[in-house]
Structures are given as C-alpha cells and as structure tokens.
Scaffold this active site. Structure first.
Site, mmCIF file in Angstrom:
data_model
loop_
_atom_site.group_PDB
_atom_site.id
_atom_site.type_symbol
_atom_site.label_atom_id
_atom_site.label_comp_id
_atom_site.label_asym_id
_atom_site.label_seq_id
_atom_site.Cartn_x
_atom_site.Cartn_y
_atom_site.Cartn_z
ATOM 1 N N CYS A 1 4.908 -2.612 -0.565
ATOM 2 C CA CYS A 1 5.905 -3.318 -1.376
ATOM 3 C C CYS A 1 7.107 -2.434 -1.668
ATOM 4 O O CYS A 1 8.185 -2.928 -1.976
ATOM 5 C CB CYS A 1 5.266 -3.798 -2.672
ATOM 6 S SG CYS A 1 4.055 -5.112 -2.439
ATOM 7 N N ASN B 1 7.187 -6.468 5.095
ATOM 8 C CA ASN B 1 5.878 -6.136 4.550
ATOM 9 C C ASN B 1 5.388 -7.283 3.681
ATOM 10 O O ASN B 1 6.084 -7.707 2.756
ATOM 11 C CB ASN B 1 5.964 -4.871 3.695
ATOM 12 C CG ASN B 1 4.717 -4.660 2.847
ATOM 13 O OD1 ASN B 1 3.698 -4.208 3.339
ATOM 14 N ND2 ASN B 1 4.790 -5.016 1.571
ATOM 15 N N GLU B 2 4.216 -7.818 3.999
ATOM 16 C CA GLU B 2 3.616 -8.886 3.189
ATOM 17 C C GLU B 2 4.617 -9.995 2.873
ATOM 18 O O GLU B 2 4.734 -10.468 1.746
ATOM 19 C CB GLU B 2 3.048 -8.323 1.881
ATOM 20 C CG GLU B 2 1.857 -7.427 2.066
ATOM 21 C CD GLU B 2 1.188 -7.036 0.749
ATOM 22 O OE1 GLU B 2 1.738 -7.352 -0.323
ATOM 23 O OE2 GLU B 2 0.123 -6.409 0.809
ATOM 24 N N GLU C 1 1.870 4.958 1.351
ATOM 25 C CA GLU C 1 2.865 4.323 0.488
ATOM 26 C C GLU C 1 2.977 5.149 -0.776
ATOM 27 O O GLU C 1 1.971 5.598 -1.327
ATOM 28 C CB GLU C 1 2.499 2.884 0.131
ATOM 29 C CG GLU C 1 3.533 2.246 -0.794
ATOM 30 C CD GLU C 1 3.279 0.774 -1.095
ATOM 31 O OE1 GLU C 1 4.146 0.156 -1.747
ATOM 32 O OE2 GLU C 1 2.228 0.243 -0.688
#
Length: 791
Positions: A229, A353-354, A27
């Site tokens: 994120c 994502n999350e 990331e």
C-alpha cells in the site's frame, strides 16, 4: 492386506520449469526500513518529522536538549536550509560558559551500541557568533556514561559536512548520541547520522547486517519492493510532503532526498531507496521486482487525468532504463554515476498494488502498451486486488487477459482453515494464460501450525508451476516496538532479529526449490481427513461498524418449510460512534439462533452517520467463530462475505459497494447448507461457499536442480499421526549415493520462536547413504520434510 504408501517420482521427464517461483517481499511498514533493515541509528536525522507523518510528530522528535554546565536554547528553523527539499535544521543557541547541546534517543530503547564496534558519525553544520569551534560527539548511556567520543572542528559559516568514526568501549542497547558545544553563539545542524561500520557487506549507507543476513540466507529468487500500500497511497503531486512513492525521489545524495510521509503513519527518510534496493537484490542473488503506482490512489479515489499520464508512464520507462540501460543512456548514466556502470538486469515490473476500481485498470492499459512497445522483454505484472475472489479480483484477471499481462498479482491473508480448504485453488488454472504472482499471503499467525499449513500450500504452488509463476510471503519485517501489521516473517528490536517458524518454512522452500518440476504419483496414501459437511447454523446478529444505522422489517424464513420468524419489525438504531454510548445506543443486536439448514434473512436499513457501514453475523458459534456479511467496509467501499475461524478471518469474496447516507436499502442473505448468496435492493451482490478443510494424508512435490543434478522431494504431513511410505526414484538413470534430510518436526502446534528462544523452531539436518533407487521413510506427524537426493 493394506498397501504400503508409495511416492513414485518420475525423474526422467520434467513437467515444467520452476523459474523464479519463491522470493521475498519488502514493504516499509512496521518500521521495516528506518529503524530496521536500513542501518541508520539516528531517528529524525534531518529534523523533518511532522504531524503530517503522525499527529504526535514534531521537528524535534527523538531529540532532547542537554545542558552540562552551560545553557542553551534548542529550536528548529528553515530560513537558510542545507537544501530546499529538506528545509528544516536544528539551531543550538549557547548562552554562556560550560557546554550544552542535544541528544538523540534513537529507535526502540535507544541506540544499540556494542563493545569494540565502530560507528561512522557525520553531520552538516555551520556556526556564527562567539561559539568555540570544537564540537564533542559521544556515544553514551542514558545516565551519561561515555562509551566513545571525538572532537570535531566546525569552522565554517556555511554548511559543510563533518565526519568521524567512534569505537564503543561498552555494550548498551539503550545508548544515546550526544553532541555538545561550548561558548556563546549559534551552532546549526542538519543530517545528523550514525551508522555501524559493520553493515551488510560493509556498504556505506548500508543495511543492518543481522537482518540482511537472515534474508540472504533464504536465497530468494526475487525481491518485490517497495510495497505494498506504500506504493499508491498519497498525493498525486510528487513534490508534496505526503506524495505517492516516486522512485526518482529516492536517488542520489541522502541530504537531497525529500522526507516523506509513510502511509503507515510514520516518517520515511528514503535513505533506503531504489538504488539501494537494486544493490541489495544483486548482493543476495535475487532478481529485482519493483512496483510502481499508476497515477491512481484507491484509498482516496484520486486519479491523474488520462491526458496527464505521460510523466507517470515515463517514470516506468525511465526506471527500466535506469536498471537496464547502457551507461551512455540518460538514466543508465544516472545509475553509473551512483557507482554501478553495469546494468542490474531487470526482468519484472509491476504496475499497481491491490488495485480496485475501474480507474486503475483504465490507466494500467496505457502503461502496459508503452512498456510492451519499448521493452517487450520485460514481464509486466497486473493487479487483482487484495482479496481471493469477487468483482475486483475478476476485474483484474479480465484486464490481464485483455492486455496480455505476463502475471497477475494476487493477495490474500486468510485463516489456516481457508488454506486447507483451498489447496486445489490453482489446479484448474491454464498454462497459456497470465501466470499467478502470489505477491502477498499468510495464514494470520506465527505459530508452528501456521507455518505447517503454509508449507502444505507451497507444495501445491510448486506443483502448479504451469500456472503459478512467483510467490512471496508477506509482510517480511516487523520492529517489535512499531507494529502496524502482524503476522510477520522476521521480528526484530534494535539489537536482535529472529526468524519465525514461517521464515524457516520459506527458507526451506527457497534453499531447495529446484529448477524443474518432476511428476509425482502417490499410491496407497489413504483418504483425506474431511469434517462432516454441516450446514451453516447458529446465531445471528447485527453490528454497527464505525457508523450509526437504523434497521427494520427483519425476518428469517425457513426455505424448506416456509416458516417465517419476525425478528424485529419496528425500527432499531445501532451505533458505535463516540456519542452513542452517552445516548444509550447499543452497537450490536442479537437476533437469536437457528438450526435451519436453508434460510433467508431479510431486512431494511438506513445509514444515519459514520465512516463505514455495518456487519451481519450469521452461523455464530462463539465470539471467535462465525460468518459475516460486511456492508460498507474498508473506507465504505466494500461489501464482503467472510468467515472467522478461531479468531482468524478470511474474506471469501468481495465487491465494491458504498453505503450512502439517508438512503433506504433492502438486504437479503440466503444460506443453503454452506452456500451463501446476498442481494442489495434486489440486485445480486455475492455468491460463494464456505468450504471446510480437506486435509490430505500427505502434501508433496518434487523437483530437480540443474546445476547439481540433485532431486529434491518436499513432503508436509499436516495430520497428527505419522505416515510411513516408500520414496521411489524412477528414470533417474544412475543410482543415487546419498540423501540429505532437512526437517521440521516434534513441535507443538502453538509453539513460536521469540527473542528469548529465537531458534526454538528450526529445521534439523541429517543424512544417510543409499545404494538403491528407493528408500522407506516415516514422515512424523505435523512435519515438513525435504529430501535432497544426490545422484
């Protein structure tokens, strides 16, 4: 008589395939791409830095004017750009004899220059007026000593690209790139770039060789990218400067890729884009695992209307075609035009994502159906939020089961003690349900102790391969001068990179994963080391969290005797907002201590102002050890029960909850031993348990590698005392001939690798010959041992 411990390894009957179990996750945070893995040495190469990236940013950030006998003005314009997607460019207006220009300061201490190394320089330029055509480009020290230089003739009145190669005469890790011109007139510059020729595998627009090699040496089975994120935070309009990460913006001519706000508060050039990610995966033998947004931003609760999801779903379908389609398909042709006519062989695709909130899971179903219908061979990965338990975690798993997701992406960052207490986490998961993709995990530290505990946990991931499909530590990279998050697996500056103890554990497990899980039965190892099951007792406190909150009617009840303590009936106001200190308002209120093993805390509250809510701390031992109930956390969207052990936090469970302004709430916290329940306005909020570590005498697993036939045994001794045991190989069919041992041992639990000692903690390798189906071994205290046994 004490029985000697034995590990019985059944080599004749594999339990389950290990497939692509251990991989890596990239990331772009901590300047992991620009200023990191992406080898570009110029910072702000297209003059697109903007306050939208970070409040301190401006178009000339990392650039300085240079005047050497001449005078000039340095400005940024956008009236006649090189391209519309990156509209800004530098204007150097020279006003007389002598030379003047501009200088780039690079990342970190400056531009890293090594003697004898070659650097590929390029820029786009045009000129007007009486400016001399020759432009001098040089690599220099901060004091102006020239290490390399070249002259370019800029003769065009329209934008053209100019290139040269510079060879450095000295080594300087604080270097500068200087561009000088002479005469009078205007010189326009854009896309000023400097790359080492020696990138990983020599690729142009390539990767920094030392960092890329550290990753390649791990031999990961897959790489997840580009986040994180990073994937889903931003505007829903792909043309906006702060848009969500949209993969199609990352392809093609570098000058045409739009600069983007990175949600970790810096600029992202997108020079390292999807094509480069796929190439890198291919170069290191890792399967690509891209993550795409689902048209929902949980950070700002912005969602694409369901009837407008089509283009977002098309992005997912087009990505699969880009990766796997023949060269005569639309997106396969795009891939081929970039230089890769052969498909990349994409097998996995993650959506989201999350993710938290119903809005995501409602949209996920549309993506899932479309992908499954057109590409049934693709393994689709769902999301279960950023926590190990709670309503959103359960929502993610419910969605995965209903939709038939192949995997569920779990994330958690917890204390080492949480990991030791939850080694059995996946023991009860079923083989016929969606598999776990542990897409982000770490134990909050880069010490040897952190790595040791993670190694023990990885043995249990491997032993539960029936349910765990993929796992990758996170985050992967961190530039020491641009830290957004830690711990991280690899640390670097502009000229050094080193792997942490965590890195070497991950590398051991990837280098020696094996292909088939083998059954291991242990005998005589002894009992786990488990602390006394003490109840949660200690101090209690209320703490404002970016808020102004009033509390009243605070009481504590002994649920065994019925005794009630009044801890504050009259209203008390807590605040940590900026104006609170001037008003003499405290941010925290100590409520005393209790040694009761079963108690209930009750209180009323009202939020008066602020972005978030408050925290109830209980079981306080000291400032680094307590449990807490956070109400209105993370952008005022959470309720969390958590534990802090030796300064490292763990979320035990999480629910969605927003603390509204000027609304009265009644809160109840029940503690029974180590079991915890919470209620808000009479409704259940949480039910969890703060489990204590339960340390086994030895953590172990075994596998077989199909290509070599090698049997691989991994063992982790988390305890201080060594353990002697016999390793028995049963059902092997042949007598083994040699054993190679790779071991981490002999380190203090607080030891860490560093720039000064990058290999303080590294595995040691040795071997011995055997002529039997078993051998004795003493596993050192605090050790990670890998046996590779050759038949």
């Amino acid at each position: 008589m004490k029985i000697k411990p034995v590990l019985h390894i059944d080599c004749g009957s594999p339990v389950t395939p290990l497939n692509d179990l251990f991989g890596i996750f990239f990331e772009d945070l901590n300047h992991a791409a620009d200023g990191g893995l992406y080898a570009e040495l110029v910072q702000n190469r297209s003059f697109e830095f903007d306050p939208i990236d970070h409040p301190s940013y401006h178009a000339l950030m990392a650039w300085e004017k240079v005047e050497r006998g001449g005078q000039a003005e340095l400005t940024v314009e956008n009236e006649a750009p090189l391209n519309a997607r990156n509209p800004h460019y530098a204007v150097l207006e020279l006003k007389g004899p002598g030379s003047a220009g501009l200088m780039n300061t690079g990342f970190n201490s400056g531009i890293s220059i090594r003697q004898g190394e070659k650097y590929r320089f390029s820029f786009y330029a045009r000129r007007e007026g009486g400016l001399e055509e020759r432009v001098t480009v040089s690599l220099e020290s901060a004091a102006g000593e020239v290490y390399a230089h070249a002259r370019l003739t800029v003769g065009a009145v329209g934008w053209e690209k100019y290139e040269t190669v510079l060879e450095a005469g000295e080594t300087d890790f604080s270097g500068r790139l200087v561009i000088l011109a002479e005469g009078q007139g205007r010189l326009y510059l854009d896309m000023v770039s400097l790359f080492p020729v020696n990138t990983y595998l020599g690729r142009e627009n390539g990767l920094r060789a030392d960092i890329a090699k550290l990753l390649a040496d791990m031999k990961p089975r897959f790489m997840r990218f580009p986040g994180g994120c990073l994937v889903h935070d931003g505007s829903l309009n792909e043309e906006d400067r702060d848009s969500m990460y949209r993969w199609k913006n990352t392809l093609g001519d570098l000058a045409q890729r739009p600069a983007r706000r990175n949600n970790w508060q810096y600029n992202q050039t997108l020079g390292l884009g999807y094509y480069e990610y796929f190439l890198f995966c291919e170069d290191i033998g890792a399967k690509p695992l891209p993550v795409l947004p689902a048209g929902y931003d949980p950070h700002h609760q912005a969602a694409v209307p369901l009837d407008e999801l089509g283009p977002w779903i098309d992005d997912a379908l087009d990505l699969i075609e880009f990766a796997n389609g023949a060269a005569d398909t639309k997106w396969g042709a795009v891939r081929a035009s970039l230089g890769h006519p052969e498909p990349f062989g994409l097998e996995y695709l993650a959506i989201g994502n999350e993710e938290v909130g119903e809005a995501f899971f409602e949209r996920y179903a549309y993506f899932h159906r479309a992908i499954r219908e057109r590409y049934p061979e693709i393994q689709i990965i769902n999301s279960s939020g950023p926590f190990a338990a709670g309503s959103e975690y359960d929502r993610g798993w419910k969605s995965a089961r209903e939709n038939g997701s192949d995997l569920v992406d779990e994330h958690y960052y917890q204390s080492p003690e949480w990991f030791l207490a939850n080694m059995d986490r996946y023991d009860s998961f079923k083989a016929d349900e969606p598999k776990i993709f542990l897409g982000e995990y770490a134990t909050w530290g880069n010490t040897y102790y952190n790595a040791l505990v993670e190694a023990a946990f990885m043995t249990r991931l491997e032993r539960n391969a029936h349910a765990v499909g993929l796992a990758c530590y996170a985050p992967m990279l961190c530039n020491v001068d641009y830290v957004n998050w830690k711990p991280d697996m690899i640390w670097f500056n502009n000229h050094q990179a080193f792997g942490t103890a965590n890195y070497y554990v991950q590398k051991l497990f990837m280098n020696h994963q094996g292909d088939e899980l083998l059954r291991v039965e242990a005998a005589g190892l002894g009992q786990p080391c488990k602390p006394e099951e003490t109840p949660v007792t200690g101090g209690l406190a209320l703490v404002a969290d970016q808020s102004d909150v009033a509390f009243e009617s605070i009481s504590l009840t002994n649920d065994e005797t019925g005794e009630v303590l009044d801890l504050g009936h009259s209203p008390v106001r807590l605040s940590n907002l900026p104006e609170a200190e001037a008003e003499g308002i405290a941010a925290a209120l100590e409520l005393g201590k209790t040694d009761w093993s079963a108690y209930t805390l009750r209180l009323k509250c009202r939020k008066l102002a602020g972005r978030r809510g408050f925290v109830i701390r209980f079981g306080i031992t000291d400032a680094d050890n307590f449990l807490y109930w956070e109400v209105g956390g993370w952008q005022n969207q959470d309720s969390i029960i958590g534990a802090r052990v030796n300064g490292r936090g763990s979320c035990l469970t999480q629910n969605m909850f927003t603390l509204e302004l000027a609304k009265d709430y009644e809160l109840v916290l029940e503690v029974r031993g180590r079991r915890i329940r919470s209620f808000i306005n009479g409704l259940p909020d949480h039910q969890t348990e703060d489990r204590l570590p339960n340390v086994e005498p030895l953590y172990f697993t075994a596998s077989r590698e199909q290509g070599t036939g090698d049997v691989i045994v991994k063992a982790v001794n988390v305890q201080e005392q060594p353990l002697s045991a016999r390793v028995m190989l049963e059902g092997l069919g042949v007598t083994p001939t040699a054993v190679r041992i790779y071991e981490l041992a002999g380190y203090a639990l607080t030891d860490e690798n560093s720039f000064a000692e990058p290999e303080r903690i590294v595995p040691k390798e040795r071997g011995f010959d055997i002529q039997a189906n078993g051998f004795d071994y003493e596993f050192p205290g605090h050790s990670v041992t890998v046996f590779r046994i050759k038949p």
